[in-house]
Enzyme design. Structure first.
Site, short mmCIF file in Angstrom:
data_model
loop_
_atom_site.label_atom_id
_atom_site.label_comp_id
_atom_site.label_asym_id
_atom_site.label_seq_id
_atom_site.Cartn_x
_atom_site.Cartn_y
_atom_site.Cartn_z
N ASN A 216 34.89 2.81 -9.83
CA ASN A 216 35.95 2.07 -9.13
C ASN A 216 35.56 1.65 -7.71
O ASN A 216 36.04 0.63 -7.22
CB ASN A 216 37.22 2.92 -9.10
N SER B 229 38.25 -11.86 -9.24
CA SER B 229 37.22 -12.55 -8.45
C SER B 229 35.90 -12.65 -9.20
O SER B 229 35.03 -13.43 -8.81
CB SER B 229 36.99 -11.82 -7.12
N ASP C 66 27.66 8.39 -1.44
CA ASP C 66 27.59 6.93 -1.45
C ASP C 66 27.17 6.47 -2.84
O ASP C 66 26.12 6.89 -3.34
CB ASP C 66 26.56 6.49 -0.40
N ILE D 195 43.37 1.65 -5.58
CA ILE D 195 43.36 1.70 -7.04
C ILE D 195 42.70 3.00 -7.53
O ILE D 195 43.15 3.60 -8.51
CB ILE D 195 42.64 0.46 -7.60
N SER E 221 37.33 -7.41 -11.18
CA SER E 221 38.30 -8.17 -10.39
C SER E 221 38.42 -9.55 -11.00
O SER E 221 37.47 -10.06 -11.60
CB SER E 221 37.80 -8.29 -8.94
N TYR F 154 31.11 -11.11 -2.96
CA TYR F 154 32.06 -10.28 -3.71
C TYR F 154 32.31 -10.89 -5.09
O TYR F 154 32.25 -10.19 -6.11
CB TYR F 154 33.37 -10.16 -2.93
N GLY G 295 35.44 6.25 -5.49
CA GLY G 295 36.36 5.57 -4.56
C GLY G 295 37.79 6.01 -4.79
O GLY G 295 38.71 5.19 -4.83
N SER H 175 39.76 8.01 -2.97
CA SER H 175 40.59 8.47 -1.86
C SER H 175 41.75 7.53 -1.56
O SER H 175 42.76 7.93 -1.01
CB SER H 175 39.73 8.65 -0.60
N ARG H 176 41.59 6.26 -1.94
CA ARG H 176 42.61 5.27 -1.58
C ARG H 176 42.83 4.26 -2.70
O ARG H 176 42.04 4.20 -3.66
CB ARG H 176 42.15 4.50 -0.33
N LYS I 34 31.23 -9.07 -8.60
CA LYS I 34 32.22 -8.73 -9.63
C LYS I 34 31.94 -9.47 -10.93
O LYS I 34 32.19 -8.94 -12.02
CB LYS I 34 33.64 -9.03 -9.13
#
Lengths: 256, 261
Positions: free
Chosen positions: B94, B147, B67, B21, B145, B158, B16, B18-19, B162
């Site tokens: 991530n 969360s 994926d 964190i 997280s 979610y 993950g 590309s964007r 987490k």
């Protein structure tokens, strides 16, 4: 983007480390000096060996200053704060590391042991942090690190007063983090079993040394130098969004 | 202290990347000296931009699109890193997704997507990377997280995923010791695409800011710095830990459910 960057730097920062003559405090002082900080170093008693150690850290005589005193004594803390202020009117950080240990079984623990454990580990830590708070006001990014213990969150037979005092230090860290926010960050490092004078009996006894090695997922005792970089990280600008955290540095011992 | 060698010579994979964190983490690892395999799912354009920035800084970067829910994809990702540099030192799990999910309105597909991406994906990466990380004496880091530590009513899958990732981190720390250290970061409210809705709504934005003791939203770089610390030898005796990076948000109980969806 530069490939050579300064990371976790404390260049230009001024800080106080208590209990800096031996063990974890000494390793922390070494690490923070390496990271570029000027240091006020405290020890209960000012021995020549401690002065030599302090001198060895500084590029100049001005960059490290030593202070003595028993932090269980409120007057000694006042003297410490006054002395530090004369040396540097501004502090950027304090590492409240000074602590004492006793492992007496609860059936035999004396009132005086409670007084000593709570007096140094808990109230001494509080007095130190509150005492230097006015000095932290002048800092661009003030930060506090408390030192607790794995015995704050994992129990062990014997040493009830020590373990209770360290558990209290962790909650104190969270309360101070809220009260002093947003200006001053407050975090806690909780060391596992570290080879220091406090537990010399354990790590010099072959049976208990091996017991700790076997119980620790990373299969070794911790060294004071394992704890120091965690303190440095939490004090640095890179940790500027971390407050109220407790970081256990124990080789995974607390997992099992 | 100038330390070209903090992570010099190390090879990292970041899922993950590309964007958000993941992007900040890839850049920070590279700044600390690592060469990085950037994993992304869809946004190849952004991933390319991250790679370009890393190369401009003098480090190397590779791109792998796949994926994280696929075991095969995670094996290929690790194979790619080893084929590239012959080693893997740092694996950062991530990639994650967040979807609205309340007690009355959450469908089974959302549960499956969320658990598979946020919990099973990190496990697949760990399993794929185990041998390589043991060989290098490397380290595995998960982006959990707060969360996972604090409940909510708005994103139940979610939170549950987490929380599972927090426990997975501890289990992996035991399972991969003593050669591999395994830790997690637990970010609070960080300004990324994932929290776009809360940032866009002025009321939510202000509520989160004022409920943050340090008085500001998190930046991706705040989390990336913690990951660099955990990945480095500075954390050589740290394993099985969840480092909370949240500006103090989780210390008290004023930051729950800022968006009522």
């Amino acid at each position: 983007m530069e490939t050579r960057v300064t990371v976790f730097s404390l260049k230009g920062r001024v800080g106080l480390v208590t209990g800096a003559s031996r063990g974890i405090g000494r390793a922390v002082a070494t690490e923070l000096a390496t990271a570029g900080a000027r240091l006020a170093l405290h020890a209960r008693t000012l021995r020549p060996e401690f002065r030599d150690f302090a001198r060895s850290l500084g590029p100049s005589p001005d960059s490290v200053q030593v202070f003595g005193g028993d932090l269980a004594d409120p007057k000694a803390v006042h003297r410490l704060v006054r002395g530090v202020r004369r040396w540097s009117p501004r502090l950027d950080f304090v590492v409240a590391n000074a602590g004492v240990f006793a492992g007496t079984p609860s059936t035999e623990v004396a009132e005086s042991e409670w007084d000593t454990m709570l007096g140094v580990n808990l109230r001494g830590t509080f007095r130190t942090v509150r005492g230097v708070l006015p000095l932290l006001e002048g800092s661009r990014a003030p930060s506090v690190v408390l030192v607790s213990s794995i015995l704050a969150s994992r129990a062990s037979p014997g040493g009830v007063a020590y373990q209770a005092s360290k558990a209290a230090v962790e909650q104190m860290g969270r309360v101070l983090a809220l009260e002093f926010a947003p200006r001053v960050r407050v975090n806690t490092v909780a060391p596992g079993f570290i080879r220091t004078d406090i537990n010399r009996a354990s790590h010099e006894d072959p049976v208990s040394r091996q017991h700790v090695e076997q119980a620790t997922p990373l299969r070794r005792w911790g060294e004071p130098a394992d704890i120091a970089p965690a303190v440095r990280f939490l004090l640095s600008d890179e940790a500027s969004w971390i407050t109220g955290a407790v970081l256990l540095v124990d080789g995974g011992l607390g997992l099992e | 202290m100038t330390e070209p060698g903090l992570l010099g010579g190390r090879v990292a994979v970041v899922t993950g990347a590309s964007r958000g964190i993941g992007r900040a983490t890839a850049l920070a690892l590279a700044r600390a000296g690592a060469d990085v395999v950037l994993h992304y799912r869809r946004d190849e354009t952004s991933a390319r931009e991250v790679a370009r920035e890393i190369r401009a800084g003098g480090r190397e970067a590779e791109l792998v699109g796949s994926d994280v829910r696929s075991r095969h994809a995670m094996r290929e990702l690790v194979r790619h890193a080893r084929g590239w540099k012959g080693r893997l030192d740092i694996a950062v799990a991530n990639a994650g997704i967040a979807e609205p999910g309340t007690l009355s309105a959450v469908d089974r597909d959302s549960w499956t997507r969320t658990l598979e991406t946020n919990l099973v994906g990190p496990f697949e990466l760990a399993q794929a990377a185990e041998v390589a990380l043991r060989q290098s004496g490397g380290t595995f880091i998960a982006t959990a997280s707060t969360s996972g530590l604090i409940p909510s009513t708005q994103e139940i899958p979610y939170n549950a995923a987490k929380a599972g990732l927090v426990m997975l981190t501890r289990c992996l720390a035991l399972a991969m010791a003593p050669q591999v250290r395994v830790n997690a970061v637990a970010p609070g409210w960080v300004a990324t695409d994932m929290t776009r809705a809360e940032q866009a709504d002025p009321e939510s934005y202000r509520r989160i800011r004022s409920a943050t003791p340090l008085g500001r939203w998190g930046r991706p770089e705040d989390i990336a710095s913690a990951i660099v610390f955990l990945a480095s030898d500075m954390a050589r005796f740290v394993t099985g830990q969840v480092l909370v990076v949240d500006g103090g948000q989780s210390l008290h109980w004023r930051v729950d459910d800022p968006v009522q969806t």
